[in-house]
Design an enzyme around this catalytic site. Structure first.
Site, PDB file in Angstrom:
ATOM      1  N   LEU A 138      12.044  39.863 -28.988  1.00 19.11           N
ATOM      2  CA  LEU A 138      13.206  40.560 -28.454  1.00 19.11           C
ATOM      3  C   LEU A 138      12.747  41.326 -27.220  1.00 19.11           C
ATOM      4  CD1 LEU A 138      14.767  42.073 -31.724  1.00 19.11           C
ATOM      5  CD2 LEU A 138      15.494  40.009 -30.520  1.00 19.11           C
ATOM      6  N   ASP A 139      13.625  41.435 -26.232  1.00 19.31           N
ATOM      7  CA  ASP A 139      13.275  42.200 -25.037  1.00 19.31           C
ATOM      8  C   ASP A 139      13.034  43.665 -25.397  1.00 19.31           C
ATOM      9  OD1 ASP A 139      13.627  39.907 -23.558  1.00 19.31           O
ATOM     10  OD2 ASP A 139      15.705  40.376 -23.031  1.00 19.31           O
ATOM     11  N   LYS A 140      12.342  44.360 -24.524  1.00 18.77           N
ATOM     12  CA  LYS A 140      11.967  45.758 -24.769  1.00 18.77           C
ATOM     13  C   LYS A 140      13.145  46.611 -25.242  1.00 18.77           C
ATOM     14  CE  LYS A 140      10.260  49.872 -22.345  1.00 18.77           C
ATOM     15  NZ  LYS A 140       9.799  50.424 -21.052  1.00 18.77           N
ATOM     16  N   ARG A 237      21.312  37.433 -21.930  1.00 20.55           N
ATOM     17  CA  ARG A 237      21.527  38.222 -20.720  1.00 20.55           C
ATOM     18  C   ARG A 237      21.828  37.313 -19.526  1.00 20.55           C
ATOM     19  NH1 ARG A 237      16.224  41.766 -20.456  1.00 20.55           N
ATOM     20  NH2 ARG A 237      17.352  42.808 -18.755  1.00 20.55           N
TER      21      ARG A 237
END
Length: 324
Positions: A138-140, A237
């Protein structure tokens, strides 16, 4: 550090005529095809005592195949006592609910204080598993559910399940703009041509599919439920930005603040101050890599997204006009 492994299997009569790389993949199922092929090309696999480095070599059945290789430990990264929100754990897997501001794997931008460092502290034997058992990321600033493997066999099987699209990953999101209906986005994703830390829809990219449905309409925003069919970097995104409905707070992909006309000062401030992409991995479903049991996990939507949803809902209610 690394530790040595030595494995032996006998080619089955039913594998007569198979390529060596195919036979090896069927015999040593605890390891990925790519890893086994790498070992084959490096001369770490022998057939009846003779090292063979040609994947296309045919097997006849009855040959003894030996693998002598090294598994790299993740001990080049430091174990750090960082909080992990563990949803589930057994001998083979860990499921965590990742908060915002938490990078999954060390990299150029952040060398430590990541999920990987926390995993090494929580369960030190996971150092023997490549990438400390991480099979997806997962992204930050994306919150929510991740599954991690505690053993090499569990990792291999989870990776294969992801590749076969047997893992269900659903997300909750708030996007900018009013979307009237759900749908599917089937657009390849690759590295951005000029902004190398970002991704973009590109004909030269990798196949990427995202499914989405509208969960709730607001005046200038929409709450979505999304499901990943593939798992490319920044996939949701990028795909939502491609539809010109970027995620609220995702300034990297065009998610600049959009204030509904006549919004209260409180809502205006909330929207302007929302400083991460409004994206949460809310549901994860897969077969246990060892027992085969179907597992399903849910993570509550975090407070920042809940508060934003309530504020947008109240704004829509206050500004609803009757149609005649």
């Amino acid at each position: 550090m690394a530790h040595q492994i030595e494995l032996t299997q006998t080619v089955k009569d039913s594998q007569l005529g198979q390529r060596l790389d195919q036979a090896v993949a069927e015999l040593f199922t605890d390891f990925s095809r790519s890893r086994l092929k790498e070992w084959l090309l490096e001369g770490k696999i022998a057939v009846n005592g003779d090292v063979i480095t040609k994947p296309r070599t045919k097997v006849m059945g009855g040959e003894v195949i030996t693998v002598q290789a090294e598994l790299e430990d993740e001990q080049r990264w430091e174990a750090q006592d960082l909080p992990l929100n563990i949803v589930y754990e057994d001998d083979d897997i860990i499921v965590i609910n990742k908060p915002r501001d938490f990078v999954v794997h060390p990299g150029a931008g952040q060398a430590d204080k990541t999920v990987l460092n926390a995993l090494l502290f929580h369960y030190s034997p996971i150092a023997e598993v490549p990438r400390a058992g991480i099979v997806h990321r997962l992204d930050k600033d994306t919150t929510g559910l991740m599954v991690v493997a505690k053993t090499v066999p569990a990792q291999t099987r989870l990776v294969r399940a992801l590749q076969k699209r047997d893992v269900t990953r659903e997300y909750e999101a708030i996007v900018i703009g009013t979307m009237t209906a759900g749908g599917m986005i089937d657009k390849p994703i690759g590295r951005h041509s000029t902004k190398r830390t970002l991704m973009s829809v590109s004909p030269m990219g990798k196949h990427a599919v995202t499914h989405y449905r509208v969960a709730e309409h607001f005046r200038e925003h929409t709450r979505l439920r999304l499901r990943l069919e593939t798992g490319r970097t920044h996939q949701i995104r990028v795909h939502m930005a491609y539809l010109q409905h970027p995620l609220l707070g995702d300034t990297a992909y065009g998610g600049r603040a959009r204030i509904p006309k006549g919004a209260t000062e409180e809502l205006t401030e909330m929207i302007r101050d929302f400083d991460r992409q409004a994206l949460h991995a809310v549901m994860l479903k897969f077969e246990h890599p060892v027992t085969g049991e179907e597992l399903e996990f849910h993570a509550p939507v975090p407070d920042d997204m809940v508060e934003m949803t309530l504020a947008l809902r109240e704004d829509a209610k206050l500004n609803r006009t009757e149609e005649y």
